[in-house]
Design a protein around this motif. Structure first.
Motif, PDB file in Angstrom:
ATOM      1  N   THR A 143     -56.533  26.332 -18.773  1.00 59.96           N
ATOM      2  CA  THR A 143     -55.766  26.800 -19.937  1.00 59.96           C
ATOM      3  C   THR A 143     -54.272  26.816 -19.635  1.00 59.96           C
ATOM      4  O   THR A 143     -53.447  26.386 -20.460  1.00 59.96           O
ATOM      5  N   THR A 144     -53.904  27.300 -18.442  1.00 57.94           N
ATOM      6  CA  THR A 144     -52.489  27.334 -18.057  1.00 57.94           C
ATOM      7  C   THR A 144     -51.940  25.915 -17.893  1.00 57.94           C
ATOM      8  O   THR A 144     -50.772  25.638 -18.222  1.00 57.94           O
ATOM      9  N   THR A 145     -52.740  24.997 -17.392  1.00 57.99           N
ATOM     10  CA  THR A 145     -52.325  23.598 -17.270  1.00 57.99           C
ATOM     11  C   THR A 145     -52.035  23.000 -18.637  1.00 57.99           C
ATOM     12  O   THR A 145     -51.068  22.236 -18.815  1.00 57.99           O
ATOM     13  N   LEU A 146     -52.861  23.359 -19.634  1.00 57.39           N
ATOM     14  CA  LEU A 146     -52.619  22.890 -21.006  1.00 57.39           C
ATOM     15  C   LEU A 146     -51.284  23.417 -21.532  1.00 57.39           C
ATOM     16  O   LEU A 146     -50.513  22.669 -22.160  1.00 57.39           O
ATOM     17  N   ILE A 147     -51.027  24.706 -21.292  1.00 58.87           N
ATOM     18  CA  ILE A 147     -49.742  25.276 -21.727  1.00 58.87           C
ATOM     19  C   ILE A 147     -48.581  24.555 -21.055  1.00 58.87           C
ATOM     20  O   ILE A 147     -47.575  24.211 -21.696  1.00 58.87           O
ATOM     21  N   TYR A 148     -48.709  24.311 -19.756  1.00 58.82           N
ATOM     22  CA  TYR A 148     -47.664  23.606 -19.005  1.00 58.82           C
ATOM     23  C   TYR A 148     -47.430  22.207 -19.569  1.00 58.82           C
ATOM     24  O   TYR A 148     -46.285  21.742 -19.696  1.00 58.82           O
ATOM     25  N   HIS A 149     -48.508  21.531 -19.912  1.00 65.39           N
ATOM     26  CA  HIS A 149     -48.397  20.135 -20.345  1.00 65.39           C
ATOM     27  C   HIS A 149     -47.769  20.014 -21.724  1.00 65.39           C
ATOM     28  O   HIS A 149     -47.000  19.068 -21.991  1.00 65.39           O
ATOM     29  N   VAL A 150     -48.074  20.959 -22.622  1.00 65.68           N
ATOM     30  CA  VAL A 150     -47.608  20.836 -24.001  1.00 65.68           C
ATOM     31  C   VAL A 150     -46.185  21.354 -24.181  1.00 65.68           C
ATOM     32  O   VAL A 150     -45.376  20.749 -24.907  1.00 65.68           O
ATOM     33  N   ILE A 190     -42.679  27.985 -18.364  1.00 69.67           N
ATOM     34  CA  ILE A 190     -43.744  28.664 -19.105  1.00 69.67           C
ATOM     35  C   ILE A 190     -43.702  30.182 -18.911  1.00 69.67           C
ATOM     36  O   ILE A 190     -44.465  30.904 -19.554  1.00 69.67           O
ATOM     37  N   CYS A 191     -42.824  30.665 -18.036  1.00 68.60           N
ATOM     38  CA  CYS A 191     -42.851  32.082 -17.691  1.00 68.60           C
ATOM     39  C   CYS A 191     -42.523  32.977 -18.879  1.00 68.60           C
ATOM     40  O   CYS A 191     -42.921  34.153 -18.910  1.00 68.60           O
ATOM     41  N   HIS A 192     -41.769  32.448 -19.874  1.00 70.51           N
ATOM     42  CA  HIS A 192     -41.412  33.249 -21.040  1.00 70.51           C
ATOM     43  C   HIS A 192     -42.320  32.966 -22.231  1.00 70.51           C
ATOM     44  O   HIS A 192     -42.098  33.519 -23.317  1.00 70.51           O
ATOM     45  N   SER A 193     -43.333  32.164 -22.024  1.00 66.93           N
ATOM     46  CA  SER A 193     -44.258  31.856 -23.107  1.00 66.93           C
ATOM     47  C   SER A 193     -45.172  33.051 -23.361  1.00 66.93           C
ATOM     48  O   SER A 193     -45.810  33.563 -22.431  1.00 66.93           O
ATOM     49  N   PRO A 194     -45.291  33.548 -24.598  1.00 61.68           N
ATOM     50  CA  PRO A 194     -46.182  34.687 -24.890  1.00 61.68           C
ATOM     51  C   PRO A 194     -47.643  34.408 -24.523  1.00 61.68           C
ATOM     52  O   PRO A 194     -48.356  35.297 -24.063  1.00 61.68           O
ATOM     53  N   SER A 195     -48.088  33.167 -24.749  1.00 60.64           N
ATOM     54  CA  SER A 195     -49.485  32.843 -24.424  1.00 60.64           C
ATOM     55  C   SER A 195     -49.741  32.946 -22.940  1.00 60.64           C
ATOM     56  O   SER A 195     -50.775  33.476 -22.506  1.00 60.64           O
ATOM     57  N   PHE A 196     -48.800  32.467 -22.116  1.00 62.40           N
ATOM     58  CA  PHE A 196     -48.981  32.548 -20.670  1.00 62.40           C
ATOM     59  C   PHE A 196     -48.902  33.994 -20.189  1.00 62.40           C
ATOM     60  O   PHE A 196     -49.683  34.424 -19.326  1.00 62.40           O
ATOM     61  N   ARG A 197     -47.965  34.757 -20.762  1.00 63.03           N
ATOM     62  CA  ARG A 197     -47.833  36.156 -20.369  1.00 63.03           C
ATOM     63  C   ARG A 197     -49.120  36.941 -20.672  1.00 63.03           C
ATOM     64  O   ARG A 197     -49.578  37.766 -19.876  1.00 63.03           O
ATOM     65  N   MET A 198     -49.698  36.690 -21.849  1.00 62.88           N
ATOM     66  CA  MET A 198     -50.925  37.394 -22.212  1.00 62.88           C
ATOM     67  C   MET A 198     -52.083  36.964 -21.316  1.00 62.88           C
ATOM     68  O   MET A 198     -52.895  37.786 -20.873  1.00 62.88           O
ATOM     69  N   LEU A 199     -52.163  35.678 -21.020  1.00 62.04           N
ATOM     70  CA  LEU A 199     -53.216  35.176 -20.141  1.00 62.04           C
ATOM     71  C   LEU A 199     -53.094  35.785 -18.748  1.00 62.04           C
ATOM     72  O   LEU A 199     -54.084  36.218 -18.147  1.00 62.04           O
ATOM     73  N   ILE A 410     -54.931  31.167 -26.127  1.00 63.96           N
ATOM     74  CA  ILE A 410     -54.966  29.848 -26.767  1.00 63.96           C
ATOM     75  C   ILE A 410     -54.504  29.941 -28.217  1.00 63.96           C
ATOM     76  O   ILE A 410     -53.736  29.092 -28.708  1.00 63.96           O
ATOM     77  N   LEU A 411     -54.944  31.012 -28.913  1.00 67.03           N
ATOM     78  CA  LEU A 411     -54.506  31.195 -30.303  1.00 67.03           C
ATOM     79  C   LEU A 411     -52.996  31.403 -30.383  1.00 67.03           C
ATOM     80  O   LEU A 411     -52.324  30.830 -31.256  1.00 67.03           O
ATOM     81  N   VAL A 412     -52.454  32.231 -29.482  1.00 69.15           N
ATOM     82  CA  VAL A 412     -51.007  32.453 -29.461  1.00 69.15           C
ATOM     83  C   VAL A 412     -50.271  31.166 -29.123  1.00 69.15           C
ATOM     84  O   VAL A 412     -49.202  30.855 -29.688  1.00 69.15           O
ATOM     85  N   PHE A 413     -50.850  30.392 -28.210  1.00 67.33           N
ATOM     86  CA  PHE A 413     -50.222  29.120 -27.828  1.00 67.33           C
ATOM     87  C   PHE A 413     -50.161  28.167 -29.021  1.00 67.33           C
ATOM     88  O   PHE A 413     -49.135  27.531 -29.271  1.00 67.33           O
ATOM     89  N   GLU A 416     -47.469  29.247 -31.213  1.00 62.39           N
ATOM     90  CA  GLU A 416     -46.163  28.816 -30.692  1.00 62.39           C
ATOM     91  C   GLU A 416     -45.864  27.373 -31.087  1.00 62.39           C
ATOM     92  O   GLU A 416     -44.756  27.038 -31.541  1.00 62.39           O
ATOM     93  N   VAL A 417     -46.851  26.520 -30.890  1.00 58.30           N
ATOM     94  CA  VAL A 417     -46.656  25.103 -31.224  1.00 58.30           C
ATOM     95  C   VAL A 417     -46.403  24.927 -32.712  1.00 58.30           C
ATOM     96  O   VAL A 417     -45.535  24.164 -33.140  1.00 58.30           O
ATOM     97  N   TYR A 418     -47.168  25.672 -33.524  1.00 54.82           N
ATOM     98  CA  TYR A 418     -47.017  25.566 -34.974  1.00 54.82           C
ATOM     99  C   TYR A 418     -45.630  26.007 -35.417  1.00 54.82           C
ATOM    100  O   TYR A 418     -44.969  25.343 -36.211  1.00 54.82           O
ATOM    101  N   VAL A 419     -45.181  27.164 -34.903  1.00 51.14           N
ATOM    102  CA  VAL A 419     -43.855  27.671 -35.268  1.00 51.14           C
ATOM    103  C   VAL A 419     -42.769  26.709 -34.821  1.00 51.14           C
ATOM    104  O   VAL A 419     -41.785  26.466 -35.534  1.00 51.14           O
ATOM    105  N   SER A 420     -42.944  26.125 -33.648  1.00 52.08           N
ATOM    106  CA  SER A 420     -41.953  25.187 -33.130  1.00 52.08           C
ATOM    107  C   SER A 420     -41.840  23.959 -34.027  1.00 52.08           C
ATOM    108  O   SER A 420     -40.752  23.455 -34.275  1.00 52.08           O
ATOM    109  N   ARG A 421     -42.982  23.485 -34.510  1.00 56.92           N
ATOM    110  CA  ARG A 421     -42.940  22.299 -35.371  1.00 56.92           C
ATOM    111  C   ARG A 421     -42.405  22.614 -36.756  1.00 56.92           C
ATOM    112  O   ARG A 421     -41.831  21.749 -37.425  1.00 56.92           O
ATOM    113  N   ARG A 422     -42.628  23.831 -37.228  1.00 54.37           N
ATOM    114  CA  ARG A 422     -42.130  24.206 -38.540  1.00 54.37           C
ATOM    115  C   ARG A 422     -40.625  24.390 -38.559  1.00 54.37           C
ATOM    116  O   ARG A 422     -39.984  24.227 -39.598  1.00 54.37           O
ATOM    117  N   SER A 423     -40.089  24.778 -37.400  1.00 57.57           N
ATOM    118  CA  SER A 423     -38.644  24.963 -37.357  1.00 57.57           C
ATOM    119  C   SER A 423     -37.956  23.607 -37.445  1.00 57.57           C
ATOM    120  O   SER A 423     -38.466  22.596 -36.986  1.00 57.57           O
TER     121      SER A 423
END
Length: 445
Positions: A143-150, A190-199, A410-413, A416-423
């Motif tokens: 899961t963390t590898t996926l966050i890192y990759h995206v 990724i250290c400031h990513s909410p999904s990684f912090r929660m994980l 994963i849901l938070v991640f 994050e991706v959705y909000v990033s694309r909407r901006s």
């Protein structure tokens, strides 16, 4: 008025003997209480008790005849005998009453230290726990590898290298709770990513906190005290350790029970037992064979309550307390008194059974059962219990927390991706080589 002939064999606490005022040996114990109670319940019940000369309970022989007390009843040498552990073979020789109690086969075994196993550190958790732990470790690393990759970054390393790094980082975090500083290549973006912090948070709460301290507590518990456990505690232990001898009483219930298991996976027990059948020991004596049990050379098997009495009596007389009794999960049966077959269906036997039911429903045998095992409880009460491996059910909550954390992360991640694309803000990433050229030009100026 008929005076019933009663035969009994010593079986503490069910049948014992005592001396009357004429110094004559008479029946005591639970069965003695039953017969004395029948004098009141039946109105007229007189009996004369005699101990079985060979002190054997009896079994059906290949010739169709019966031995021991069963044979005495069958051959009309006595009217009533027992008590017996009920078996199909014995039921052909006597008419059993309503059960007087419940019986389990026990194993009497010597003790061995629990901390002599060099692989004890792996036995703190059961195998399903270890498998689930490493599966969870792989899942959280993936899961963390996926966050890192995206998530965007100026530098991306190969996925196998990233996965291996996270796998190692989460593993070591179980020990020192330090995942790594935020300026490392695998945490920088990724250290400031909410999904990684929660994980990361739920990993520390679940496996990090619960499993780590459960394991540390188990290790301390296993090694801090000099604990002992029975060398043989189950039938499976007895099957696996074929070096240990098996002894029992001749014509007692376990003899026929294990003999009937010949040809099954339990046949090795009967093969070791059949040539080591002993006569019943005299009441008030400490059997010599108990030394071989304490030394780990043999185990002894018969009714478990009587085994506990023997261990307690030996402790009382000698102070030795290196033997334990374990119930096995097979061969359980009821305990009953045996009448001659001529009493089948008679009004007298029906009334006798009603009196027995009142006796058992009133728990009138409870005090004798407690007293018979008193010294066994004193002997075993001072020893430490053995450590049981923590199973998956014991620690399932930790994995529930982790699974919830992975799902929420994963849901938070995805959010994050959705909000990033909407901006509408677009981020243009400049290659590192070009950044170095720009910095160099600015320095020259």
């Amino acid at each position: 008025m008929k005076k019933f002939r009663v035969r009994y064999g010593t079986w503490v606490p069910f049948a014992t003997f005592k001396y009357d005022k004429d110094n004559k040996k008479v029946l005591g114990g639970i069965v003695g209480d039953v017969y004395e109670g029948m004098k009141t319940f039946l109105g007229q019940f007189e009996y004369e008790s005699h101990i079985q000369p060979d002190n054997t309970f009896g079994a059906r022989l290949p010739s169709g005849s019966f031995s021991g007390m069963i044979g005495a009843v069958f051959n009309n040498e006595t009217d009533i005998a027992g008590p017996f552990q009920i078996s199909e073979g014995r039921s052909f020789g006597v008419e059993f009453t309503t059960p007087l109690g419940f019986s389990q086969i026990g194993i009497m075994s010597g003790m061995v230290p629990t901390n002599k196993d060099p692989f004890l550190i792996f036995s703190i958790f059961s195998m399903p726990v270890w498998i689930t732990l490493f599966a969870s470790l792989a899942l959280v690393s993936a899961t963390t590898t996926l966050i890192y990759h995206v998530l965007p970054s100026t530098e991306k390393r190969p996925l196998p290298e990233v996965f291996a790094k996270y796998f190692w980082a989460f593993q070591t975090s179980l020990v020192d709770e330090n995942f790594g500083s935020s300026d490392r290549w695998f945490t920088r973006h990724i250290c400031h990513s909410p999904s990684f912090r929660m994980l990361q948070l739920l990993w520390f709460i679940g496996p990090g906190l619960v499993l780590l301290y459960s394991y540390q507590g188990g290790i301390i518990s296993a090694f801090a005290a000099n604990k002992f456990k029975p060398k043989i505690a189950t039938v499976e232990d007895l099957i696996n350790d074929k070096s240990i001898g098996v002894i029992s009483y001749h014509n007692a219930y376990p003899q026929k029970f294990f003999e009937n298991l010949a040809g099954t996976k339990y046949s090795s027990i009967w093969a070791r037992m059949k040539d080591h059948m002993l006569q019943f020991d005299l009441a008030g004596t400490v059997p010599k064979w108990m030394d071989s049990v304490e030394n780990g050379e043999n185990i002894f098997t018969t009714e478990s309550t009587y085994l506990r009495y023997l261990v307690g009596y030996r402790f009382l007389k000698t102070g030795k307390c290196g033997i334990r009794v374990s119930n096995i999960d097979m061969g359980s049966t009821y305990i009953a008194i045996g009448f001659r077959k001529e009493y089948h269906g008679t009004d007298f036997l029906k009334r006798f059974n009603r009196g027995l039911r009142r006796f058992t429903e009133g728990s009138l045998a409870h005090l004798r059962l407690l007293h018979s095992n008193l010294y066994y409880d004193i002997c075993t009460g001072v020893s430490s219990s053995t450590t049981k491996a923590l199973g998956l059910s014991d620690l399932f909550g930790a994995f529930i927390v982790l699974g919830t954390g992975i799902t929420v992360s994963i849901l938070v991640f995805f959010a994050e991706v959705y909000v990033s694309r909407r901006s509408r803000t677009k981020v243009h990433w400049i290659p590192k080589a070009k950044v170095n050229d720009i910095v160099g030009n600015l320095s020259n100026k």
